[in-house]
Design a protein around this motif. Structure first.
Motif, mmCIF file in Angstrom:
data_model
loop_
_atom_site.group_PDB
_atom_site.id
_atom_site.type_symbol
_atom_site.label_atom_id
_atom_site.label_comp_id
_atom_site.label_asym_id
_atom_site.label_seq_id
_atom_site.Cartn_x
_atom_site.Cartn_y
_atom_site.Cartn_z
ATOM 1 N N SER A 250 44.050 37.550 38.808
ATOM 2 C CA SER A 250 42.791 37.847 39.192
ATOM 3 C C SER A 250 41.629 37.692 38.442
ATOM 4 N N LEU A 251 40.268 37.496 39.000
ATOM 5 C CA LEU A 251 39.122 36.862 38.311
ATOM 6 C C LEU A 251 38.984 38.208 37.183
ATOM 7 N N GLN A 252 39.383 39.190 37.519
ATOM 8 C CA GLN A 252 38.866 40.208 36.450
ATOM 9 C C GLN A 252 40.060 40.178 35.339
ATOM 10 N N SER A 253 41.431 39.964 35.785
ATOM 11 C CA SER A 253 42.285 39.574 34.399
ATOM 12 C C SER A 253 42.120 38.335 33.628
ATOM 13 N N ARG A 254 41.620 37.420 34.444
ATOM 14 C CA ARG A 254 41.217 36.209 33.597
ATOM 15 C C ARG A 254 40.184 36.457 32.579
ATOM 16 N N LEU A 255 39.021 37.205 33.140
ATOM 17 C CA LEU A 255 37.781 37.613 32.280
ATOM 18 C C LEU A 255 38.359 38.301 30.893
ATOM 19 N N ILE B 79 39.109 48.740 26.958
ATOM 20 C CA ILE B 79 38.777 50.042 28.092
ATOM 21 C C ILE B 79 37.376 49.420 28.544
ATOM 22 N N VAL B 80 36.339 49.305 27.550
ATOM 23 C CA VAL B 80 35.131 49.087 27.827
ATOM 24 C C VAL B 80 34.993 47.734 28.481
ATOM 25 N N LEU B 81 35.647 46.485 28.257
ATOM 26 C CA LEU B 81 35.681 45.396 28.957
ATOM 27 C C LEU B 81 36.195 45.692 30.386
ATOM 28 N N THR B 82 37.139 46.393 30.310
ATOM 29 C CA THR B 82 37.869 46.592 31.908
ATOM 30 C C THR B 82 36.674 47.366 32.625
ATOM 31 N N SER C 25 32.891 44.560 41.320
ATOM 32 C CA SER C 25 33.167 45.363 42.504
ATOM 33 C C SER C 25 32.504 44.896 43.757
ATOM 34 N N PRO C 26 31.099 44.471 43.534
ATOM 35 C CA PRO C 26 30.512 43.663 44.762
ATOM 36 C C PRO C 26 31.275 42.603 45.203
ATOM 37 N N ILE C 27 31.948 41.868 44.470
ATOM 38 C CA ILE C 27 32.821 40.619 45.074
ATOM 39 C C ILE C 27 33.707 41.343 45.910
ATOM 40 N N ALA C 28 34.539 42.465 45.334
ATOM 41 C CA ALA C 28 35.645 42.701 46.104
ATOM 42 C C ALA C 28 34.874 43.475 47.484
ATOM 43 N N GLU C 29 33.726 43.951 47.528
ATOM 44 C CA GLU C 29 33.271 44.692 48.623
ATOM 45 C C GLU C 29 32.970 43.240 49.675
ATOM 46 N N MET C 30 32.283 42.405 49.068
ATOM 47 C CA MET C 30 32.047 41.347 49.832
ATOM 48 C C MET C 30 33.287 40.789 50.540
ATOM 49 N N THR C 31 34.476 40.663 49.964
ATOM 50 C CA THR C 31 35.574 40.329 50.495
ATOM 51 C C THR C 31 36.071 41.058 51.516
ATOM 52 N N ARG C 32 36.141 42.351 51.271
ATOM 53 C CA ARG C 32 36.375 43.301 52.447
ATOM 54 C C ARG C 32 35.587 42.993 53.822
ATOM 55 N N THR C 33 34.260 43.020 53.679
ATOM 56 C CA THR C 33 33.258 42.715 54.634
ATOM 57 C C THR C 33 33.638 41.213 55.173
ATOM 58 N N LEU D 57 29.916 39.415 64.541
ATOM 59 C CA LEU D 57 29.252 38.441 63.842
ATOM 60 C C LEU D 57 27.852 39.282 63.304
ATOM 61 N N ASP D 58 27.787 40.734 63.762
ATOM 62 C CA ASP D 58 26.768 41.330 63.404
ATOM 63 C C ASP D 58 26.599 41.691 61.886
ATOM 64 N N TYR D 59 27.930 41.881 61.253
ATOM 65 C CA TYR D 59 28.186 42.426 59.906
ATOM 66 C C TYR D 59 27.521 41.687 58.914
ATOM 67 N N ARG D 60 26.639 42.540 58.150
ATOM 68 C CA ARG D 60 26.116 41.895 56.866
ATOM 69 C C ARG D 60 26.414 42.735 55.542
ATOM 70 N N LEU D 61 26.204 41.967 54.337
ATOM 71 C CA LEU D 61 26.802 42.108 53.087
ATOM 72 C C LEU D 61 25.773 42.961 52.653
ATOM 73 N N GLY D 62 25.776 44.150 52.042
ATOM 74 C CA GLY D 62 25.063 45.249 51.589
ATOM 75 C C GLY D 62 25.799 45.883 50.422
ATOM 76 N N THR D 63 25.870 45.188 49.200
ATOM 77 C CA THR D 63 26.360 45.617 48.087
ATOM 78 C C THR D 63 25.179 46.098 46.817
ATOM 79 N N ASN D 64 26.015 46.593 45.848
ATOM 80 C CA ASN D 64 25.036 47.063 44.758
ATOM 81 C C ASN D 64 24.998 45.716 43.633
ATOM 82 N N ALA D 65 24.915 44.505 43.929
ATOM 83 C CA ALA D 65 25.051 43.332 43.544
ATOM 84 C C ALA D 65 23.973 43.197 42.649
ATOM 85 N N SER D 66 24.165 42.498 41.453
ATOM 86 C CA SER D 66 22.809 42.247 40.467
ATOM 87 C C SER D 66 23.066 40.921 40.016
#
Length: 284
Positions: free
Chosen positions: A5-10, A179-182, A190-198, A207-216
């Motif tokens: 996964s992207l998290q494991s690679r990072l 631990i800190v990096l994880t 986590s916003p990417i995972a939420e975007m994927t689920r949406t 088609l009325d679903y929209r992304l509304g995450t706490n991304a930064s």
């Protein structure tokens, strides 16, 4: 094999060079500490050698009894394993403590005018000439050398302690960093995972679903672009539906007009056939 996964690679991308860096620093620190311990041990051995060399040189009465008494007193020094006075051939004149251990490797004990250090399996031997001769077994005064054997067991224990301390600190540092990096990377992704689920719930009927995450950061721009794309897709879909409805309505009206024309043609044909029949009967 399941791809990482992207998290494991990072995490791997950050931990691998950090682990190598910590390993390099740990090795350098251990080597530095070992050198410090050996330097202190060597200085202590040479100080003891100078101390008892001077003590033997300053004895007023160099009888075997006084020499033996002083050599026995020397064993009260910590880590001092044995003290030996020997002649130019290496034969023992006075000895206190165990006999000196055999030298390791290709070392050869050669009494000369300088101060030398020899290594054994678990001790260091220091040799230095005395300024005053001492009596041998026959009572004849001969040139003598003092040999101090200092045990290195305490030095070995300190080395293991330093190695263990550096190893524990390094492992704790890597564990804490992991631990800190994880946690940080999980919070960042986590916003990417939420975007994927949406996105997985979006289909032609939703088609009325929209992304509304706490991304930064850059993820906010990605989220806004995806929402804008969904808006365009929704608008285009509505226009396509309206166009299809209008097309179906036009087609229905065309079909109705064709049906009316077909009925009118059928009636006209019937009237023509009937007129021909009446005309034929009249002529007959």
């Amino acid at each position: 094999m399941k791809p990482w996964s992207l998290q494991s690679r990072l995490i791997a991308l950050l931990l691998i060079p950090t682990t190598l860096l910590v390993f390099g620093l740990g090795v350098g620190m251990v080597v530095s500490r070992f050198n410090d311990f050996e330097t202190v041990q060597d200085e202590r051995g040479r100080l003891l050698l100078a101390k008892y060399g001077n003590a033997f040189d300053q004895l007023r009465d160099t009888t075997p009894e006084s020499l033996q008494k002083l050599s026995v007193q020397a064993l009260e020094e910590p880590s001092l394993r044995s003290l030996t006075l020997m002649d130019s051939k290496g034969a023992s004149l006075v000895n206190s403590g165990p006999m000196p251990r055999p030298l390791s490797g290709a070392q050869i004990l050669k009494p000369d005018t300088g101060t030398r250090r020899y290594l054994t399996a678990d001790s260091w031997q220091y040799v230095q000439p005395l300024e005053r001769p001492v009596p041998n077994a026959e009572g004849k005064a001969v040139p003598a050398w003092i040999l101090l054997e200092v045990s290195t067991q305490h030095l070995t224990i300190r080395k293991y302690e330093a190695l263990l301390a550096v190893l524990v600190v390094s492992l704790l540092t890597l564990a804490l960093l992991g631990i800190v990096l994880t946690r940080v990377i999980h919070r960042w992704l986590s916003p990417i995972a939420e975007m994927t689920r949406t996105m997985s719930r979006i289909d032609s009927t939703h088609l009325d679903y929209r992304l509304g995450t706490n991304a930064s950061g850059d993820l906010v721009d990605l989220q806004n672009e995806i929402n804008a794309l969904l808006d365009r897709i929704g608008t285009d879909t509505e226009e396509l539906k309206s166009s299809m409805v209008q097309t179906n309505e036009d087609l229905r009206e065309t079909m109705e007009a064709m049906e009316v024309q077909n009925i009118e043609l059928t009636l006209a044909r019937k009237e023509a056939v009937e007129g021909n029949r009446i005309k034929s009967e009249f002529l007959a």
